[in-house]
Motif scaffolding. Structure first.
Motif, PDB file in Angstrom:
ATOM      1  N   THR A  91       0.839  -1.190   0.000  1.00 49.64           N
ATOM      2  CA  THR A  91       0.000   0.000   0.000  1.00 49.64           C
ATOM      3  C   THR A  91       0.880   1.248   0.000  1.00 49.64           C
ATOM      4  O   THR A  91       1.851   1.325   0.741  1.00 49.64           O
ATOM      5  N   ASP A 107       0.626   4.768   1.047  1.00 50.25           N
ATOM      6  CA  ASP A 107      -0.053   5.816   1.809  1.00 50.25           C
ATOM      7  C   ASP A 107      -1.554   5.608   2.008  1.00 50.25           C
ATOM      8  O   ASP A 107      -2.272   6.563   2.292  1.00 50.25           O
ATOM      9  N   VAL A 108      -2.051   4.398   1.864  1.00 46.90           N
ATOM     10  CA  VAL A 108      -3.461   4.128   2.160  1.00 46.90           C
ATOM     11  C   VAL A 108      -3.621   4.270   3.668  1.00 46.90           C
ATOM     12  O   VAL A 108      -2.923   3.594   4.428  1.00 46.90           O
ATOM     13  N   SER A 109      -4.522   5.146   4.116  1.00 49.93           N
ATOM     14  CA  SER A 109      -4.567   5.448   5.542  1.00 49.93           C
ATOM     15  C   SER A 109      -5.940   5.320   6.195  1.00 49.93           C
ATOM     16  O   SER A 109      -6.046   5.417   7.409  1.00 49.93           O
ATOM     17  N   SER A 110      -6.970   5.097   5.441  1.00 48.65           N
ATOM     18  CA  SER A 110      -8.299   4.961   6.028  1.00 48.65           C
ATOM     19  C   SER A 110      -8.378   3.663   6.830  1.00 48.65           C
ATOM     20  O   SER A 110      -8.170   2.575   6.276  1.00 48.65           O
ATOM     21  N   ILE A 112       2.673   5.034   6.384  1.00 51.59           N
ATOM     22  CA  ILE A 112       1.662   5.356   7.396  1.00 51.59           C
ATOM     23  C   ILE A 112       2.161   4.968   8.777  1.00 51.59           C
ATOM     24  O   ILE A 112       3.067   4.148   8.922  1.00 51.59           O
ATOM     25  N   GLY A 142      -2.703   2.415  -4.391  1.00 49.81           N
ATOM     26  CA  GLY A 142      -2.405   3.776  -3.973  1.00 49.81           C
ATOM     27  C   GLY A 142      -3.399   4.388  -3.021  1.00 49.81           C
ATOM     28  O   GLY A 142      -4.498   3.875  -2.808  1.00 49.81           O
ATOM     29  N   GLU A 143      -2.997   5.505  -2.491  1.00 51.28           N
ATOM     30  CA  GLU A 143      -3.770   6.303  -1.563  1.00 51.28           C
ATOM     31  C   GLU A 143      -5.148   6.617  -2.137  1.00 51.28           C
ATOM     32  O   GLU A 143      -5.325   6.726  -3.346  1.00 51.28           O
ATOM     33  N   GLU A 144      -6.108   6.761  -1.254  1.00 44.35           N
ATOM     34  CA  GLU A 144      -7.510   6.863  -1.628  1.00 44.35           C
ATOM     35  C   GLU A 144      -7.823   8.005  -2.599  1.00 44.35           C
ATOM     36  O   GLU A 144      -8.702   7.866  -3.445  1.00 44.35           O
TER      37      GLU A 144
END
Length: 173
Positions: free
Chosen positions: A23, A25-28, A52, A123-125
């Motif tokens: 991942t 920067d996937v942060s949710s 993260i 990738g990030e959302e």
């Protein structure tokens, strides 16, 4: 009448797939919890979370969504995604980025080989896979979509991608 099967009574294969999920920067917490469940469902090697804070694993939202899968799916946290993808590439692992670009390949057209080890980078959302990461991958793949939107939820897209990839890898068995 059909009887619903649980974790212990289903007849699914326990085949482990040579896939590492990375991942960017996937942060949710909800998406991360979903990724744990997907990693378990598709029995992949591990998840590498890049960029993260590792304390996010303690999030109640993540734990509720993961439904305890974070307790047995292998995972690690790495600060530098570029270092990890360079390392995996040097080990001969094919790097795939899940992103829609002008030269991405529909996932159905992705050629795979028997016993091929893969890393799927998501990738990030909001901004997707960073361009520097895309430049270091062996292939950029996308999920064909038919509506007006050009993206979908990162966990949903990962589920579709893992389904397609594991289906192809299973055909070699």
């Amino acid at each position: 009448m059909s009887e619903q099967l649980d974790h212990y009574s289903n007849k699914f294969s326990s085949e482990k797939f040579p896939i590492i999920l990375i991942t960017a920067d996937v942060s949710s917490p909800a998406n991360l919890g979903s990724l744990f469940r997907l990693a378990d469902a598709f029995h992949i090697e591990k998840i590498i979370f890049c960029g993260i804070d590792e304390h996010i694993i303690d999030s109640n939202r993540l734990k509720r969504t993961a439904r305890s899968t974070q307790q047995h799916v292998l995972y690690e946290f790495k600060e530098d995604i570029y270092q990890i993808i360079d390392q995996l590439s040097a080990e001969g692992i094919q790097l795939l980025a899940l992103e829609i670009t002008d030269d991405s390949v529909a996932i159905a057209n992705l050629p795979l080989e028997k016993n091929q080890r893969l890393a799927l980078i998501i990738g990030e959302e909001n901004i997707g896979v960073p361009s520097g990461v895309l430049e270091r991958t062996s292939k950029i793949i996308h999920i064909p979509m038919f509506g007006k939107n050009s993206s979908m939820n990162v966990a949903q897209a990962t589920g579709i991608a893992l389904y397609e990839i594991t289906k192809k890898l299973s055909s070699f068995q």
